[in-house]
Scaffold this motif. Structure first.
Motif, PDB file in Angstrom:
ATOM      1  N   THR A  82       1.038  -1.227   0.112  1.00 40.72           N
ATOM      2  CA  THR A  82      -0.195  -0.049  -0.103  1.00 40.72           C
ATOM      3  C   THR A  82       0.677   1.175  -0.148  1.00 40.72           C
ATOM      4  N   PRO A  83       0.273   2.334  -0.925  1.00 38.01           N
ATOM      5  CA  PRO A  83       1.025   3.570  -0.682  1.00 38.01           C
ATOM      6  C   PRO A  83       0.276   4.536   0.572  1.00 38.01           C
ATOM      7  N   GLU A  84       0.741   5.434   0.985  1.00 39.25           N
ATOM      8  CA  GLU A  84      -0.053   6.349   1.741  1.00 39.25           C
ATOM      9  C   GLU A  84      -0.604   7.576   1.067  1.00 39.25           C
ATOM     10  N   TYR A  85      -1.980   7.822   1.143  1.00 37.90           N
ATOM     11  CA  TYR A  85      -2.571   8.893   0.465  1.00 37.90           C
ATOM     12  C   TYR A  85      -3.199   9.486   1.472  1.00 37.90           C
ATOM     13  N   ASN A  86      -2.959  10.999   1.729  1.00 37.26           N
ATOM     14  CA  ASN A  86      -3.397  11.776   2.816  1.00 37.26           C
ATOM     15  C   ASN A  86      -3.394  11.184   4.277  1.00 37.26           C
ATOM     16  N   HIS A  87      -2.431  10.618   4.631  1.00 36.19           N
ATOM     17  CA  HIS A  87      -2.160  10.079   5.953  1.00 36.19           C
ATOM     18  C   HIS A  87      -2.958   8.473   6.161  1.00 36.19           C
ATOM     19  N   SER A  88      -3.331   8.062   5.009  1.00 33.11           N
ATOM     20  CA  SER A  88      -4.133   6.778   5.181  1.00 33.11           C
ATOM     21  C   SER A  88      -4.042   6.043   3.982  1.00 33.11           C
ATOM     22  N   TYR A 114       4.696   2.035   1.085  1.00 35.75           N
ATOM     23  CA  TYR A 114       5.713   3.218   0.217  1.00 35.75           C
ATOM     24  C   TYR A 114       5.181   4.361   0.245  1.00 35.75           C
ATOM     25  N   GLY A 115       5.946   5.292   0.087  1.00 28.99           N
ATOM     26  CA  GLY A 115       5.583   6.742   0.025  1.00 28.99           C
ATOM     27  C   GLY A 115       6.638   7.852   0.255  1.00 28.99           C
ATOM     28  N   GLY A 116       6.361   9.092   0.668  1.00 34.24           N
ATOM     29  CA  GLY A 116       7.228   9.977   0.981  1.00 34.24           C
ATOM     30  C   GLY A 116       8.054   9.714   2.354  1.00 34.24           C
ATOM     31  N   VAL A 117       8.064  10.800   2.988  1.00 29.45           N
ATOM     32  CA  VAL A 117       8.963  10.762   4.250  1.00 29.45           C
ATOM     33  C   VAL A 117       8.370   9.644   5.143  1.00 29.45           C
ATOM     34  N   SER A 118       7.178   9.416   5.420  1.00 33.91           N
ATOM     35  CA  SER A 118       6.692   8.202   6.166  1.00 33.91           C
ATOM     36  C   SER A 118       6.726   6.822   5.751  1.00 33.91           C
ATOM     37  N   GLY A 119       6.880   6.768   4.350  1.00 31.50           N
ATOM     38  CA  GLY A 119       7.114   5.489   3.804  1.00 31.50           C
ATOM     39  C   GLY A 119       5.808   4.732   3.718  1.00 31.50           C
ATOM     40  N   GLY A 120       4.807   5.425   4.159  1.00 38.16           N
ATOM     41  CA  GLY A 120       3.492   4.569   4.269  1.00 38.16           C
ATOM     42  C   GLY A 120       2.986   4.017   5.467  1.00 38.16           C
ATOM     43  N   LEU A 121       3.805   4.413   6.507  1.00 38.58           N
ATOM     44  CA  LEU A 121       3.623   3.805   7.860  1.00 38.58           C
ATOM     45  C   LEU A 121       2.253   4.291   8.369  1.00 38.58           C
ATOM     46  N   ARG A 122       1.840   5.362   8.317  1.00 41.93           N
ATOM     47  CA  ARG A 122       0.905   5.818   8.741  1.00 41.93           C
ATOM     48  C   ARG A 122      -0.594   5.013   7.891  1.00 41.93           C
ATOM     49  N   LEU A 127      -4.597   0.383   8.752  1.00 39.83           N
ATOM     50  CA  LEU A 127      -4.961  -0.896   8.342  1.00 39.83           C
ATOM     51  C   LEU A 127      -4.987  -1.877   9.208  1.00 39.83           C
ATOM     52  N   ARG A 128      -4.159  -1.759  10.336  1.00 35.27           N
ATOM     53  CA  ARG A 128      -3.997  -2.556  11.493  1.00 35.27           C
ATOM     54  C   ARG A 128      -5.238  -2.602  12.285  1.00 35.27           C
ATOM     55  N   GLN A 129      -5.886  -1.317  12.479  1.00 28.46           N
ATOM     56  CA  GLN A 129      -7.190  -1.231  13.180  1.00 28.46           C
ATOM     57  C   GLN A 129      -8.469  -1.923  12.338  1.00 28.46           C
ATOM     58  N   VAL A 130      -8.385  -1.749  11.149  1.00 32.42           N
ATOM     59  CA  VAL A 130      -9.151  -2.505  10.132  1.00 32.42           C
ATOM     60  C   VAL A 130      -9.313  -3.917  10.169  1.00 32.42           C
ATOM     61  N   PHE A 131      -8.069  -4.426  10.157  1.00 28.84           N
ATOM     62  CA  PHE A 131      -7.822  -5.907  10.216  1.00 28.84           C
ATOM     63  C   PHE A 131      -8.272  -6.557  11.682  1.00 28.84           C
ATOM     64  N   ALA A 132      -7.843  -5.816  12.542  1.00 24.24           N
ATOM     65  CA  ALA A 132      -8.385  -6.212  13.789  1.00 24.24           C
ATOM     66  C   ALA A 132      -9.778  -6.415  14.041  1.00 24.24           C
ATOM     67  N   GLU A 133     -10.723  -5.552  13.418  1.00 20.63           N
ATOM     68  CA  GLU A 133     -11.875  -5.585  13.316  1.00 20.63           C
ATOM     69  C   GLU A 133     -12.592  -6.888  12.754  1.00 20.63           C
ATOM     70  N   LEU A 134     -11.903  -7.032  11.773  1.00 21.28           N
ATOM     71  CA  LEU A 134     -12.009  -8.455  10.914  1.00 21.28           C
ATOM     72  C   LEU A 134     -11.682  -9.717  11.260  1.00 21.28           C
ATOM     73  N   HIS A 135     -10.989  -9.588  12.719  1.00 20.00           N
ATOM     74  CA  HIS A 135     -10.615 -10.635  13.057  1.00 20.00           C
ATOM     75  C   HIS A 135      -9.476 -11.164  12.323  1.00 20.00           C
ATOM     76  N   ALA A 136      -8.346 -10.475  11.753  1.00 17.95           N
ATOM     77  CA  ALA A 136      -7.334 -11.085  11.028  1.00 17.95           C
ATOM     78  C   ALA A 136      -6.280 -10.666  12.216  1.00 17.95           C
ATOM     79  N   THR A 137      -4.970 -11.431  12.056  1.00 21.96           N
ATOM     80  CA  THR A 137      -3.643 -11.014  12.804  1.00 21.96           C
ATOM     81  C   THR A 137      -2.815 -10.535  12.112  1.00 21.96           C
TER      82      THR A 137
END
Length: 193
Positions: A82-88, A114-122, A127-137
């Protein structure tokens, strides 16, 4: 038992089926460069059978792979590129995630961003929060490319492969561990039953 006859692998020894999801569909996107590099790393990792899933090619609901299997249903584990678009993360990726539910449950998800300064980490943190809601690890370690366009040569190879190859190996090792453990657990006791 005839020792010359190969024994078929047990379920726990079978290759882990990994869907590598390319999460952007923007015109001129850099994602295919990152995804192709990662698929090369996954192909060299023992115990993994990886297939690409591109959101640009899977927009219709009910999409199926070439064998007619519902999209993502065949996967034991996932890697989201995933890239990072607008902090997400991108809207087409959110749409793909939301169109599925059972496919994510009790399965591991890893991230290449991947992305600019943050490298897509935001994007990954959202995404971690979304996948937790979907019962993924989600797998702890990630691969991140800060200012990604400057890190690859004109043939799509990292200019300094050592650190990112090492990060990919660590992440894939974790994904295989979680993928096998959760696949075995789902086989013994279906999730949610």
């Amino acid at each position: 038992m005839d020792l010359t006859t190969p024994v078929p692998p047990t379920r726990s020894d079978a290759p882990l089926k990994v869907a590598v999801i390319l999460g952007s569909n923007r015109e001129g996107r850099f994602g295919p460069v990152v995804a192709d590099w990662f698929l090369g790393r996954a192909a060299g990792h023992p115990g993994i059978e990886a297939r690409p899933v591109d959101v640009a090619e899977t927009e219709p609901p009910g999409a199926r792979d070439a064998g007619g299997v519902p999209l993502l249903a065949w996967a034991d584990a996932f890697v989201v590129v995933t890239p990072e678009y607008n902090h997400s993360y991108p809207a087409p990726l959110k749409s793909l995630i939301d169109r599925h539910f059972a496919e994510w449950q009790a399965k591991p998800v890893a991230f290449v961003s991947y992305g600019g300064v943050s490298g897509g980490l935001r994007a990954v943190e959202h995404l971690r929060q979304v996948f937790a809601e979907l019962h993924a690890t989600t797998v702890r370690d990630t691969v991140s490319f800060h200012r990604a366009g400057a890190l690859f040569d004109d043939r799509g190879r990292p200019k300094d492969p050592g650190p990112v190859d090492g990060a990919a190996k660590r992440m894939l090792d974790q994904l295989v561990w979680w993928g096998r453990a959760l696949r075995d657990a789902r086989t013994r006791h279906p999730y949610g039953s």
